[in-house]
Scaffold this active site. Structure first.
Site, PDB file in Angstrom:
ATOM      1  N   LEU A   1     -22.420  23.798  38.343  1.00  0.00           N
ATOM      2  CA  LEU A   1     -22.597  23.852  36.846  1.00  0.00           C
ATOM      3  C   LEU A   1     -21.458  23.161  36.267  1.00  0.00           C
ATOM      4  CD1 LEU A   1     -23.033  27.739  36.352  1.00  0.00           C
ATOM      5  CD2 LEU A   1     -24.778  26.042  37.236  1.00  0.00           C
TER       6      LEU A   1
ATOM      7  N   GLU B   1     -30.971  27.768  52.405  1.00  0.00           N
ATOM      8  CA  GLU B   1     -29.424  27.541  52.213  1.00  0.00           C
ATOM      9  C   GLU B   1     -28.606  28.869  52.234  1.00  0.00           C
ATOM     10  OE1 GLU B   1     -28.532  25.314  48.516  1.00  0.00           O
ATOM     11  OE2 GLU B   1     -26.396  25.718  48.746  1.00  0.00           O
TER      12      GLU B   1
ATOM     13  N   GLY C   1     -23.874  21.383  43.448  1.00  0.00           N
ATOM     14  CA  GLY C   1     -22.948  21.531  42.180  1.00  0.00           C
ATOM     15  C   GLY C   1     -22.598  22.920  41.897  1.00  0.00           C
TER      16      GLY C   1
ATOM     17  N   ASP D   1     -23.778  25.805  52.946  1.00  0.00           N
ATOM     18  CA  ASP D   1     -22.741  25.627  51.698  1.00  0.00           C
ATOM     19  C   ASP D   1     -21.572  26.432  51.872  1.00  0.00           C
ATOM     20  OD1 ASP D   1     -21.648  25.642  49.209  1.00  0.00           O
ATOM     21  OD2 ASP D   1     -23.196  26.551  48.355  1.00  0.00           O
TER      22      ASP D   1
ATOM     23  N   LYS E   1     -19.798  19.962  48.634  1.00  0.00           N
ATOM     24  CA  LYS E   1     -19.355  20.249  47.190  1.00  0.00           C
ATOM     25  C   LYS E   1     -17.891  19.799  47.465  1.00  0.00           C
ATOM     26  CE  LYS E   1     -22.142  23.903  45.893  1.00  0.00           C
ATOM     27  NZ  LYS E   1     -22.281  25.523  45.659  1.00  0.00           N
TER      28      LYS E   1
ATOM     29  N   LYS F   1     -34.665  24.274  43.824  1.00  0.00           N
ATOM     30  CA  LYS F   1     -34.061  25.414  44.735  1.00  0.00           C
ATOM     31  C   LYS F   1     -34.053  26.357  43.750  1.00  0.00           C
ATOM     32  CE  LYS F   1     -29.104  25.866  45.255  1.00  0.00           C
ATOM     33  NZ  LYS F   1     -27.651  25.244  45.544  1.00  0.00           N
ATOM     34  N   LEU F   2     -34.583  27.417  44.645  1.00  0.00           N
ATOM     35  CA  LEU F   2     -34.655  28.908  43.993  1.00  0.00           C
ATOM     36  C   LEU F   2     -33.658  29.635  44.647  1.00  0.00           C
ATOM     37  CD1 LEU F   2     -38.566  29.413  44.181  1.00  0.00           C
ATOM     38  CD2 LEU F   2     -37.069  28.719  42.218  1.00  0.00           C
ATOM     39  N   LYS F   3     -32.990  30.406  43.913  1.00  0.00           N
ATOM     40  CA  LYS F   3     -32.022  31.345  44.105  1.00  0.00           C
ATOM     41  C   LYS F   3     -32.698  32.737  44.638  1.00  0.00           C
ATOM     42  CE  LYS F   3     -28.100  29.143  43.376  1.00  0.00           C
ATOM     43  NZ  LYS F   3     -27.130  28.918  44.250  1.00  0.00           N
TER      44      LYS F   3
ATOM     45  N   ASP G   1     -31.647  29.331  48.104  1.00  0.00           N
ATOM     46  CA  ASP G   1     -30.406  29.561  48.291  1.00  0.00           C
ATOM     47  C   ASP G   1     -29.956  31.128  48.131  1.00  0.00           C
ATOM     48  OD1 ASP G   1     -27.645  29.399  48.553  1.00  0.00           O
ATOM     49  OD2 ASP G   1     -27.304  28.075  46.756  1.00  0.00           O
TER      50      ASP G   1
HETATM   51  O1  OSB Z   1     -24.677  27.939  45.663  1.00  0.00           O
HETATM   52  O2  OSB Z   1     -24.760  26.136  44.857  1.00  0.00           O
HETATM   53  C1  OSB Z   1     -24.513  27.120  44.730  1.00  0.00           C
HETATM   54  C2  OSB Z   1     -23.627  27.831  41.159  1.00  0.00           C
HETATM   55  C3  OSB Z   1     -22.968  28.652  41.276  1.00  0.00           C
HETATM   56  C4  OSB Z   1     -22.376  29.246  42.477  1.00  0.00           C
HETATM   57  C5  OSB Z   1     -22.812  28.539  43.621  1.00  0.00           C
HETATM   58  C6  OSB Z   1     -24.069  27.658  43.397  1.00  0.00           C
HETATM   59  C7  OSB Z   1     -24.557  27.451  42.275  1.00  0.00           C
HETATM   60  C8  OSB Z   1     -25.424  26.388  41.990  1.00  0.00           C
HETATM   61  C9  OSB Z   1     -25.397  25.641  40.998  1.00  0.00           C
HETATM   62  O3  OSB Z   1     -26.238  26.432  42.787  1.00  0.00           O
HETATM   63  C10 OSB Z   1     -26.033  24.236  41.131  1.00  0.00           C
HETATM   64  C11 OSB Z   1     -25.913  23.409  39.950  1.00  0.00           C
HETATM   65  O4  OSB Z   1     -24.630  22.937  39.538  1.00  0.00           O
HETATM   66  O5  OSB Z   1     -26.983  23.327  39.142  1.00  0.00           O
HETATM   67 MG    MG Z   2     -25.288  27.255  47.712  1.00  0.00          MG
END
Ligand code: OSB
Ligand code: MG
Length: 375
Positions: free
Chosen positions: A298, A219, A296, A244, A268, A167-169, A194
């Site tokens: 983190l 996402e 997640g 999400d 979550k 998954k790429l931000k 995402d």
């Molecule tokens: O949108 O999932 C998200 C981390 C901080 C805030 C929002 C998000 C995230 C992640 C982290 O994508 C996922 C991970 O725990 O590795």
């Molecule tokens: Mg997300």
């Protein structure tokens, strides 16, 4: 003696503020995290302890909740009210918190710690009490915003380790070129993006362009409260939208799926206010034929263990974000390694409940504040 299980009595609640340095800063569309800062709640009773960690950030950048707000809510309203009491189930504990509006992440940390305590009192793994069915859960990685070159390297490392989805931000200006480069080097990997709410309807052309990269889903492209516009975008593209931030309750989930705002749900447990709510979102999604996966934030090993147990439920059919602890931290606050092999994360099972134990010396060294509440 009454033979009906009345649940463990909570003799003491302990709230810690913990800060764990991240190996690599985590960058998303609207924030950069260098340390994982969280509240760790311990509930003690009848010689056992239940643990949970909070997922809100210090500042309201993911959703509205903050650590300072959570501390006030827990210290003034919830913890003084639950010590000295026993609850026959986590659902009964939720009834006590239900009258207060919002604060789902704060409520979740209390409910989740009680689930752990309650399961330990019953001698059951959390997975079993939740109704989970998997022996291990499929996991992928969430890769923060970085240069294209750095991103390609991180993908290579994750693939080598056997992770089952990348998954790429993304955000405006860090999207189509990135996807072109990634698909050039990795034409066949299971790939998602995402946006953490970065786009609007004005970006429809960009979102349409994402439709050509064989993404498993896109996402949360639009705003938190924009179920309506997500439905407009979903009609325009063949790629599934995954929600999400927009899904905080089972009712949100029903409305989003009934309205065609997406076809996949990220669950979550903190965001929706605990395992009871997470199960309800899971069940509603299943009724609509929408697969779910475990997101997640983190988490340290405590929250990570909770997430792994949750992801054993039947409709968690897509790889989650609960990758190996060693990707995030040099040292975690638990004694057991939480490491995936070939993209499969085993269920922690060092005893009942969440199946992990605290590394107390290390926890002490990363705790900046601690307060105890007794009846
Ligand atoms: O949108 O999932 C998200 C981390 C901080 C805030 C929002 C998000 C995230 C992640 C982290 O994508 C996922 C991970 O725990 O590795
Ligand atoms: Mg997300």
């Amino acid at each position: 003696m009454n033979s009906v299980f009345q649940g463990p009595r909570i003799d003491e609640a302990e709230l810690r503020l913990v800060s764990l340095p991240l190996l690599t800063p985590f960058v998303v569309s609207n924030q950069t995290m260098t340390d994982k800062v969280f509240l760790l709640l311990t509930l003690r009773g009848e010689g056992i302890e239940g643990y949970a960690e909070s997922v809100m950030d210090p500042y309201p950048d993911y959703l509205e909740e903050t650590i300072a707000g959570a501390e006030a809510f827990l210290k003034e309203l919830i913890l003084p009210d639950i010590v000295g009491k026993r609850f026959s189930s986590p659902a009964e504990l939720n009834c006590l918190m239900a009258p207060w509006r919002g604060h789902r992440m704060s409520k979740a940390v209390v409910e989740m710690a009680y689930w752990d305590l309650w399961c330990k009192a019953l001698g059951l793994p959390l997975k079993t009490a939740l109704g989970g069915v998997r022996e291990a859960v499929p996991v992928g990685v969430s890769i923060g915003i970085a240069s294209i070159e750095e991103t390609l390297e991180r993908i290579r490392v994750a693939n080598e380790a056997g992770y089952r989805r990348t998954k790429l931000k993304v955000k405006q200006g860090h999207d189509i070129k990135l996807l072109e480069a990634v698909r050039k080097h990795f034409p066949d990997i299971k790939l998602t993006v995402d946006a953490n709410t970065a786009y609007g309807l004005a970006d429809l052309a960009t979102i349409r362009a994402m439709d050509d990269f064989h993404l498993d889903y896109i996402e949360q492209p639009l705003a938190v409260d924009d179920i309506h516009d997500h439905a407009i975008v979903q009609r325009e593209i063949k790629t599934a939208i995954c929600l999400d931030e927009s899904i905080r309750t089972a009712a949100d989930c029903r409305k989003a799926l009934a309205g065609g705002a997406g076809r996949v749900i990220n669950i979550k447990v903190g965001r929706v206010g605990g395992f009871e709510a997470a199960r309800a979102v899971h069940d509603v999604s299943e009724a609509f034929g929408a697969p779910v996966w475990c997101g997640g934030m983190l988490e340290s090993g405590i929250g990570r263990a909770h997430n792994i147990h949750l992801a054993t439920l039947p409709n968690f059919t897509k790889p989650g974000d609960t990758s190996s602890s060693s990707r995030y931290f040099k040292r975690d606050i638990i004694n057991e390694p939480l490491e995936a092999t070939d993209g499969m994360m085993p269920i922690p099972q060092n005893g009942p409940g969440i199946g992990v134990t605290l590394d107390r010396d290390f926890l002490e060294s990363v705790t900046s504040k601690m307060e105890r509440f007794q009846a």
